[in-house]
Structures are given as structure tokens and as C-alpha cells.
Motif scaffolding. Structure first.
Motif, PDB file in Angstrom:
ATOM      1  N   ILE A 162       0.824  -1.253   0.093  1.00 20.55           N
ATOM      2  CA  ILE A 162       0.096  -0.091   0.066  1.00 20.55           C
ATOM      3  C   ILE A 162       0.961   1.270   0.056  1.00 20.55           C
ATOM      4  CG2 ILE A 162      -1.466   1.347   1.382  1.00 20.55           C
ATOM      5  CD1 ILE A 162      -2.888  -1.367   2.417  1.00 20.55           C
ATOM      6  N   CYS A 163       2.001   1.037   0.807  1.00 19.04           N
ATOM      7  CA  CYS A 163       2.890   2.480   0.883  1.00 19.04           C
ATOM      8  C   CYS A 163       3.514   2.685  -0.245  1.00 19.04           C
ATOM      9  CB  CYS A 163       3.940   2.272   2.156  1.00 19.04           C
ATOM     10  SG  CYS A 163       3.011   2.361   3.742  1.00 19.04           S
ATOM     11  N   ASN A 164       3.972   1.717  -1.094  1.00 17.64           N
ATOM     12  CA  ASN A 164       4.614   1.821  -2.218  1.00 17.64           C
ATOM     13  C   ASN A 164       3.840   2.517  -3.560  1.00 17.64           C
ATOM     14  OD1 ASN A 164       7.188   0.938  -1.455  1.00 17.64           O
ATOM     15  ND2 ASN A 164       6.821  -1.214  -2.111  1.00 17.64           N
ATOM     16  N   ILE A 165       2.483   2.148  -3.604  1.00 21.58           N
ATOM     17  CA  ILE A 165       1.769   2.581  -4.543  1.00 21.58           C
ATOM     18  C   ILE A 165       1.164   4.014  -4.017  1.00 21.58           C
ATOM     19  CG2 ILE A 165      -0.731   2.514  -5.417  1.00 21.58           C
ATOM     20  CD1 ILE A 165      -0.616  -0.551  -4.857  1.00 21.58           C
ATOM     21  N   LEU A 166       1.133   4.421  -2.813  1.00 18.83           N
ATOM     22  CA  LEU A 166       0.842   5.670  -2.509  1.00 18.83           C
ATOM     23  C   LEU A 166       2.012   6.599  -2.642  1.00 18.83           C
ATOM     24  CD1 LEU A 166      -1.504   5.195   0.580  1.00 18.83           C
ATOM     25  CD2 LEU A 166      -2.405   5.785  -1.622  1.00 18.83           C
ATOM     26  N   TYR A 167       3.079   6.051  -2.625  1.00 19.58           N
ATOM     27  CA  TYR A 167       4.328   7.006  -2.588  1.00 19.58           C
ATOM     28  C   TYR A 167       4.547   7.347  -3.959  1.00 19.58           C
ATOM     29  CZ  TYR A 167       9.287   7.885  -3.119  1.00 19.58           C
ATOM     30  OH  TYR A 167      10.494   8.681  -3.131  1.00 19.58           O
ATOM     31  N   VAL A 168       4.260   6.482  -5.007  1.00 22.21           N
ATOM     32  CA  VAL A 168       4.252   6.815  -6.285  1.00 22.21           C
ATOM     33  C   VAL A 168       3.416   7.701  -6.652  1.00 22.21           C
ATOM     34  CG1 VAL A 168       4.242   5.968  -8.673  1.00 22.21           C
ATOM     35  CG2 VAL A 168       5.197   4.564  -7.078  1.00 22.21           C
ATOM     36  N   ILE A 169       2.312   7.727  -6.303  1.00 21.96           N
ATOM     37  CA  ILE A 169       1.051   8.884  -6.575  1.00 21.96           C
ATOM     38  C   ILE A 169       1.487  10.152  -5.990  1.00 21.96           C
ATOM     39  CG2 ILE A 169      -1.428   9.313  -5.790  1.00 21.96           C
ATOM     40  CD1 ILE A 169      -2.034   6.430  -5.710  1.00 21.96           C
ATOM     41  N   PHE A 170       2.097  10.221  -4.897  1.00 22.21           N
ATOM     42  CA  PHE A 170       2.324  11.550  -4.073  1.00 22.21           C
ATOM     43  C   PHE A 170       3.611  11.889  -4.901  1.00 22.21           C
ATOM     44  CE2 PHE A 170       0.050   9.963  -0.166  1.00 22.21           C
ATOM     45  CZ  PHE A 170      -1.116  10.497  -0.374  1.00 22.21           C
ATOM     46  N   THR A 171       4.391  11.054  -5.368  1.00 21.98           N
ATOM     47  CA  THR A 171       5.618  11.663  -6.010  1.00 21.98           C
ATOM     48  C   THR A 171       5.365  12.321  -7.209  1.00 21.98           C
ATOM     49  OG1 THR A 171       7.022   9.928  -4.889  1.00 21.98           O
ATOM     50  CG2 THR A 171       7.937  11.119  -6.673  1.00 21.98           C
ATOM     51  N   VAL A 172       4.396  11.763  -7.991  1.00 22.22           N
ATOM     52  CA  VAL A 172       3.873  12.402  -9.268  1.00 22.22           C
ATOM     53  C   VAL A 172       3.293  13.757  -8.853  1.00 22.22           C
ATOM     54  CG1 VAL A 172       2.443  12.102 -11.169  1.00 22.22           C
ATOM     55  CG2 VAL A 172       3.690  10.095 -10.606  1.00 22.22           C
ATOM     56  N   ALA A 173       2.409  13.602  -7.916  1.00 21.52           N
ATOM     57  CA  ALA A 173       1.581  14.907  -7.306  1.00 21.52           C
ATOM     58  C   ALA A 173       2.758  16.034  -7.290  1.00 21.52           C
ATOM     59  CB  ALA A 173       0.840  14.583  -6.301  1.00 21.52           C
ATOM     60  N   CYS A 174       3.805  15.611  -6.750  1.00 21.37           N
ATOM     61  CA  CYS A 174       4.945  16.535  -6.289  1.00 21.37           C
ATOM     62  C   CYS A 174       5.466  17.305  -7.671  1.00 21.37           C
ATOM     63  CB  CYS A 174       6.247  16.072  -5.690  1.00 21.37           C
ATOM     64  SG  CYS A 174       5.724  15.488  -4.255  1.00 21.37           S
ATOM     65  N   ALA A 175       5.706  16.480  -8.939  1.00 22.49           N
ATOM     66  CA  ALA A 175       6.000  16.981 -10.075  1.00 22.49           C
ATOM     67  C   ALA A 175       5.290  17.581 -10.752  1.00 22.49           C
ATOM     68  CB  ALA A 175       6.549  15.667 -10.933  1.00 22.49           C
ATOM     69  N   VAL A 176       3.900  17.489 -10.515  1.00 20.27           N
ATOM     70  CA  VAL A 176       3.039  18.571 -11.312  1.00 20.27           C
ATOM     71  C   VAL A 176       2.228  19.613 -10.462  1.00 20.27           C
ATOM     72  CG1 VAL A 176       2.244  16.401 -12.834  1.00 20.27           C
ATOM     73  CG2 VAL A 176       0.966  17.007 -10.638  1.00 20.27           C
ATOM     74  N   SER A 177       2.971  19.979  -9.241  1.00 16.57           N
ATOM     75  CA  SER A 177       2.376  20.788  -8.142  1.00 16.57           C
ATOM     76  C   SER A 177       2.546  22.301  -8.959  1.00 16.57           C
ATOM     77  CB  SER A 177       3.481  20.947  -6.884  1.00 16.57           C
ATOM     78  OG  SER A 177       3.190  19.700  -6.172  1.00 16.57           O
TER      79      SER A 177
END
Length: 522
Positions: A162-177
């Protein structure tokens, strides 16, 4: 004479009569005592028989109860993670170590591109520039408080997934901030999710390896939190200059590898699942795992969430190690966030080339890892052969860490202030890297060995304060260098590092006595 004879005859007759009466009385008394003795023996025999019956009932009850306990199918049960093949064990360790490497890497890969971020969002606040890097590390501090307890209730694997999946999602969100606030929030959440391997990696190692085989696994595991932040800026410098700060790569490939190759290692969870399977197969609802405490999951979770806090506040050893870890990790991140200041402004490096200045720390980390790997397990085996094995046997390498870190800080600071050749301060930073590994690897190994069953909680307690130090101390880095310059600024840090040397010696010599005297009820 006849009168005397008559009197004498009467006395003799009376005497004989009294003697006969006494004899008869004594016979009656013996007869009564014999009868009473027989009655007592009969009663005692009855009690013995009753005790035997109760004992037999208890034994049969225990047999029934034992027959309802679910345990491993012998010492060689392949379902027991301790009995897995070396390939299966090391596959899990390698994937976990890669995750542990990538998540801290993201914390510092961002550092070389901070100037681009500040320019894009039209912000000149230097404190905010440091915060946008360190907020990720603050997420690494808070995540373990929940993730480690959850792993002790629901198992390791589901937390990793679960944490790995959410980590990828939040990291992508950082890139499109699109603004600084959005970037800071998503970097914090990414740090929380990325803390999973830091929180439960030590528990995974304890699940898979006995104490005398953990040194090499701990070496791989510890490389991530220490080398990741060092390697990150090297790659981040070139990526930021070539593609911009939004181009940092994600860990999607590692997430896929984790889902394909990692397996559950937590014995409590494995046996609980085995119990459920056997209950369905046999219809016997009385079956229960041998490791089942009978406490509801909700209560277990509450206790597990409180456990790291109890370890941090009530264990003198954990207090010492957490405080030292916070400071040493803070020094590492202070250097990471101020290297661009030193090498770009003092030595005129470009953004991409300044990333190469972190290589010294990386080389030092490798050297420290080799020192620990080549000595720890060998020393543990020797102590075990002498029958003297204890968790403190992980700590000899720790004794050299503070002096080495201090020497590296003195070297790095004064050489940078004197504007010597750029290789000289990088050599000093290599000493700091070696000292870091000589500190963190023994500490993590010690916590795993001392709190085997609760290794995840022990490491989580340490990770919390360590990450807080890594997040907050760098915020003061630029102001310290502005007032004290590089020489005295780093010397101040070096003297503080030396202050932990007596504490590490005391921990090595008296750690066992302190643990026994001040146990923490978990």
C-alpha cells in the motif's frame, strides 16, 4: 504372721488387678489408635486418588488445548521464514533494500533543483528553500509512528504494498505541483509513505535471520537511508540542469518488483492465516495460533501505536540512541543542503557538477559499510561460541563513529574556508560518511537484537527522532555558516559530535545492566 500373710495376699491381688486394668486400657487405646490410623490412611488414599484424577483431568485438558494450538510443522517447516532458502530470503532483502534506498534518495535528489523551484514560484525565502527539502524528511519521521504498529497487526507485506503505491502517487503529485504550498504538502505525504521500509525493514530482517546472520542483511538495509541521500544529489544535479526539477524519476518499477517477489515474513501473520485455513478445513473453531495473545486487533493496534512512544520516553538506552541519531542524521542533511552553497559559490561549480561533490560522502559510506560488515558478524559468532552473546556485541564499531565524524567535519570546514583545492573538503566529507555508517549500522543492529519481537517499533522510535533531526537541523545551516563561516560552523558541529563519545562508551560497557534495570513493559 497369718494376719500379715493375709494382708500381703490382698495387696498382691489388688496390684495384679490394677496392672491387668492398665494393660486392658492400653490394649483398648492401641486398638483405637490403630483404627484411627487406618481411617486416616483411607482418607489420605482417597485424597491421593482425587489428586491423581484432577492431575489426569488437567493433563488431558492441556493435551486438548495443545492439540488446538497451531504452530510450525516441525523445526524444518518451509513455511517458517527462518527456514526459507537463501535465494528467497535475499530476494526479499534486496527488494526491500532497493525501496529503502530510493525513498531517502528522493529526499536529497531534489536539493540541486531548489534554486529552480524558488525561481519558478517567485520566492526568495531561504528558510522556505531549506524547508522544501527537509519537509520530506519530516514525513519520514511521522510515518513510522503508524506504519510500524500496523505491520505488527496486519503483517509486513500489505504495508509495503500500500505504501509503495501511495508513494508513487504522491511523488507524481509533487512533479505536477503548481505552487509552493502544494509541493510542500505532497512532499510531506510522499515522505510519510516512503518511510515504510525505514519503519519495518529491521523487523523484516529479524523475521528472516537469526542473530548471528543479520550483519550482512543490516549492511544492505542501512545503505539505503545513508547512501540514498548522498547519491540523490549526484543524479539530481544532472537531471535538474537537463530536464528541470520536475523530472525526478519515480519508483514504479520497484513497486512492481515488490508485488512480484516479496512475501509475508511476519510469523504472527503467517500462523494466523494458517489457523484460518485449518479452521475451515477441519471445522474446529477452537484452533488458535500459538502466537495469538487473545487480545482484539483494535487493542493490539492501540498498544502497538503507543509502543514506539514508550520506547522513546521510558527506555534510557532508546533516549540516548534517538538523541544521538537525530543529531548525526541532522549533520548529514545539513551537509546535503549546504553543499551547493559551498561548491557553487566558493568553488564556482555548475548545478550539475555540484552534484558530484556528494561522491565523497558516498565513498565514505561504502567504507563504513565494509568496516561494519567485515567485523560485526565475525565478532558475534566468536562471542556466541564463548557463550557470552548479548545485543551490546553489535556496538564495538560504534565507538569510533563520533571521533571519525568530528575529524571529518573539522577537515571539511577549515579546508572549505581556506579555499583549498576542491578535493580536500570532499575528502573531509568522506570521513563524515564513514563515521555515519559506523554509527547507524551498529545502532540499527543493536535495536533489532535487543527488541527482536518488537524490532519494527524500536526502529520506528529511533527513526522518528532521527528524521526530525534530519528535517530541523538543516534549517539552521545557512545562518550558522553566515555567522561562523565554514570553519567554526563545522567545528561547532564536530565538538558536539565528540560529546557523544563518552555516551557510546558507557552504552557499550553498561548497556546490558541498564536494559535489565530499566525494562520497558511493552
Amino acid at each position: 504372721m497369718p494376719a500379715l500373710s493375709l494382708t500381703r495376699s490382698l495387696e498382691i491381688a489388688v496390684s495384679r488387678s490394677g496392672r491387668d486394668e492398665r494393660i486392658d486400657a492400653q490394649k483398648e487405646k492401641r486398638s483405637f489408635e490403630d483404627s484411627d490410623s487406618n481411617s486416616t490412611q483411607d482418607l489420605e488414599a482417597g485424597d491421593v486418588n482425587l489428586d491423581r484424577k484432577e492431575s489426569l483431568v488437567r493433563e488431558r485438558s492441556r493435551e486438548v488445548e495443545d492439540s488446538n494450538l497451531v504452530w510450525w510443522d516441525g523445526d524444518d517447516d518451509p513455511a517458517n521464514p527462518m527456514n526459507w532458502s537463501a535465494t528467497k530470503k535475499w530476494t526479499n532483502i534486496c527488494v526491500m533494500s532497493m525501496i529503502t534506498f530510493l525513498t531517502p534518495l528522493a529526499s536529497s535528489m531534489f536539493a540541486p533543483g531548489v534554486s529552480q523551484v524558488m525561481d519558478e514560484f517567485n520566492n526568495t525565502n531561504e528558510l522556505l528553500a531549506a524547508l522544501v527539502v527537509s519537509i520530506y524528511v519530516l514525513g519520514l519521521a511521522f510515518g513510522p509512528l503508524v506504519l510500524a504498529p500496523l505491520s505488527e497487526v496486519y503483517g509486513r507485506l500489505i504495508i509495503y504494498s500500500i505504501c509503495n503505491i501511495l508513494y508513487v502517487i504522491f511523488t507524481v503529485a509533487c512533479a505536477v505541483s503548481t505552487n509552493m504550498d502544494m509541493l510542500i504538502v505532497f512532499r510531506f505525504l510522499a515522505g510519510c509513505m516512503g518511510s515504510a521500509p525505514l519503519a519495518i525493514g529491521g523487523g523484516t530482517i529479524a523475521d528472516l535471520f537469526p542473530v548471528h546472520q543479520r550483519g550482512l542483511a543490516l549492511s544492505f538495509y542501512t545503505l539505503g537511508p545513508i547512501c540514498g541521500p548522498v547519491v540523490g544529489p549526484v543524479a539530481g544535479g544532472f537531471l535538474s540542469q537537463a530536464k528541470g526539477w520536475r523530472s525526478n524519476p519515480q519508483s514504479g518499477a520497484i513497486t512492481i518488483a515488490q508485488s512480484l517477489f516479496m512475501r509475508e515474513t511476519y510469523a504472527v501473520t503467517i500462523l494466523a492465516r494458517k489457523t484460518i485455513r485449518l479452521q475451515k478445513a477441519t471445522g474446529n473453531k477452537n484452533l488458535r495460533s500459538k502466537l495469538d495473545t487473545g487480545i482484539p486487533p483494535r487493542d493490539i493496534l492501540i498498544h502497538a501505536i503507543v509502543r514506539p512512544t514508550k520506547m522513546t520516553l521510558l527506555s534510557p538506552i532508546n533516549i540516548l540512541l534517538s538523541a544521538a541519531s537525530a543529531f548525526i542524521y541532522g549533520i548529514l542533511y545539513l551537509l546535503l543542503t549546504t553543499f551547493p552553497l559551498v561548491f557553487e559559490q566558493t568553488y564556482g561549480f555548475s548545478v550539475s557538477i555540484s552534484g558530484l561533490s556528494y561522491i565523497g560522502l558516498g565513498i565514505g559510506n561504502i567504507a563504513g559499510t565494509l568496516i561494519f560488515t567485515c567485523t560485526s558478524d565475525r565478532y558475534i559468532r566468536r562471542q556466541a561460541s564463548r557463550g557470552k552473546l548479548k545485543p551490546e556485541d553489535r556496538l564495538p564499531v560504534l565507538l569510533i563513529s563520533s571521533p571519525v565524524i568530528a575529524a571529518g567535519l573539522f577537515w571539511y570546514g577549515w579546508s572549505a574556508q581556506a579555499h583549498t583545492h576542491w578535493i580536500v573538503p570532499i575528502i573531509g566529507s568522506a570521513l563524515v560518511g564513514a563515521g555515519n555508517m559506523c554509527f547507524f549500522m551498529p545502532v540499527m543492529g543493536y535495536l533489532v537484537d535487543a527488541f527482536t519481537e518488537y524490532a519494527a517499533s524500536a526502529l520506528a522510535a529511533n527513526t522518528v527522532l532521527r528524521s526530525i533531526g534530519g528535517a530541523l537541523l538543516p534549517l539552521a545551516g545557512r545562518s550558522v555558516y553566515a555567522r561562523l563561516q565554514f570553519g567554526w560552523g563545522n567545528s561547532l558541529l564536530g565538538f558536539l559530535a565528540l560529546g557523544f563519545f563518552p555516551a557510546t562508551v558507557g552504552l557499550y560497557r553498561f548497556g546490558e545492566r541498564i536494559r535489565v534495570r530499566y525494562p520497558v513493559k511493552l
